[in-house]
Scaffold this motif. Structure first.
Motif, short mmCIF file in Angstrom:
data_model
loop_
_atom_site.label_atom_id
_atom_site.label_comp_id
_atom_site.label_asym_id
_atom_site.label_seq_id
_atom_site.Cartn_x
_atom_site.Cartn_y
_atom_site.Cartn_z
N LEU A 202 11.77 2.76 8.61
CA LEU A 202 12.20 1.68 9.50
C LEU A 202 13.48 1.02 9.00
CD1 LEU A 202 8.75 0.04 10.29
CD2 LEU A 202 10.21 1.30 11.88
N MET A 203 13.59 0.84 7.70
CA MET A 203 14.80 0.23 7.13
C MET A 203 16.01 1.14 7.34
SD MET A 203 13.05 -1.54 3.73
CE MET A 203 14.30 -0.95 2.68
N VAL A 204 15.84 2.44 7.14
CA VAL A 204 16.93 3.40 7.35
C VAL A 204 17.35 3.38 8.82
CG1 VAL A 204 17.49 5.86 7.39
CG2 VAL A 204 16.38 4.87 5.39
N LEU B 289 21.06 2.48 10.22
CA LEU B 289 21.82 3.45 11.01
C LEU B 289 22.11 2.93 12.43
CD1 LEU B 289 20.17 6.79 9.88
CD2 LEU B 289 22.38 5.83 9.16
N ASP B 290 21.15 2.25 13.03
CA ASP B 290 21.39 1.66 14.35
C ASP B 290 22.48 0.60 14.29
OD1 ASP B 290 19.47 3.28 15.47
OD2 ASP B 290 17.96 1.69 15.67
N HIS B 291 22.50 -0.16 13.21
CA HIS B 291 23.53 -1.17 13.04
C HIS B 291 24.91 -0.53 12.92
CE1 HIS B 291 25.41 -4.91 11.80
NE2 HIS B 291 25.94 -4.27 10.79
N VAL B 292 24.99 0.55 12.14
CA VAL B 292 26.27 1.26 11.96
C VAL B 292 26.72 1.86 13.29
CG1 VAL B 292 27.35 3.26 10.86
CG2 VAL B 292 25.95 1.70 9.51
N PRO C 21 0.84 -1.21 0.00
CA PRO C 21 0.00 0.00 0.00
C PRO C 21 0.87 1.26 0.00
CG PRO C 21 -0.76 -1.56 1.66
CD PRO C 21 0.54 -2.09 1.13
N GLU C 22 0.40 2.27 -0.70
CA GLU C 22 1.17 3.52 -0.85
C GLU C 22 1.56 4.12 0.50
OE1 GLU C 22 2.23 6.90 -3.60
OE2 GLU C 22 0.92 5.26 -4.19
N GLU C 23 0.68 4.07 1.50
CA GLU C 23 0.99 4.65 2.81
C GLU C 23 1.98 3.80 3.61
OE1 GLU C 23 -2.77 2.24 3.06
OE2 GLU C 23 -2.13 3.89 1.79
N THR C 24 2.17 2.55 3.21
CA THR C 24 3.10 1.65 3.91
C THR C 24 4.54 1.88 3.47
OG1 THR C 24 1.36 -0.01 4.08
CG2 THR C 24 3.62 -0.78 4.35
N ARG C 25 4.75 2.25 2.23
CA ARG C 25 6.11 2.39 1.69
C ARG C 25 6.97 3.39 2.45
NH1 ARG C 25 4.43 2.75 -4.57
NH2 ARG C 25 2.84 1.15 -4.43
N PRO C 26 6.51 4.63 2.74
CA PRO C 26 7.37 5.56 3.49
C PRO C 26 7.68 5.06 4.90
CG PRO C 26 5.46 6.72 2.57
CD PRO C 26 5.28 5.26 2.30
#
Length: 65
Positions: free
Chosen positions: A41-43, A47-50, A31-36
């Motif tokens: 969350l992926m970013v 960043l938390d991993h780094v 769904p369009e609202e799910t993508r952002p």
């Protein structure tokens, strides 16, 4: 009797044509609202991993001094 393997995460090295491999939905099918939300969350995960890797490096460096 051999135990059947259970997959709990996406297996990056499996055969994509294997019917037992769970398929990830195509990005456009989300769904369009799910993508952002998913992108944020992926970013954050990356960043938390780094940041975690940097903290380990700082700890190791302090032990050398």
């Amino acid at each position: 009797m051999p135990r059947q393997p259970t997959t709990y995460q996406s297996d990056l090295f499996s055969n994509p044509h294997d019917p037992e491999t769970a398929q990830m939905p195509p990005w456009q099918a989300l769904p369009e609202e799910t993508r952002p939300t998913l992108t944020k969350l992926m970013v954050r995960l990356i960043l938390d991993h780094v940041d975690g890797a940097r903290a380990v490096q700082r700890e190791e460096a302090s032990h050398d001094a």
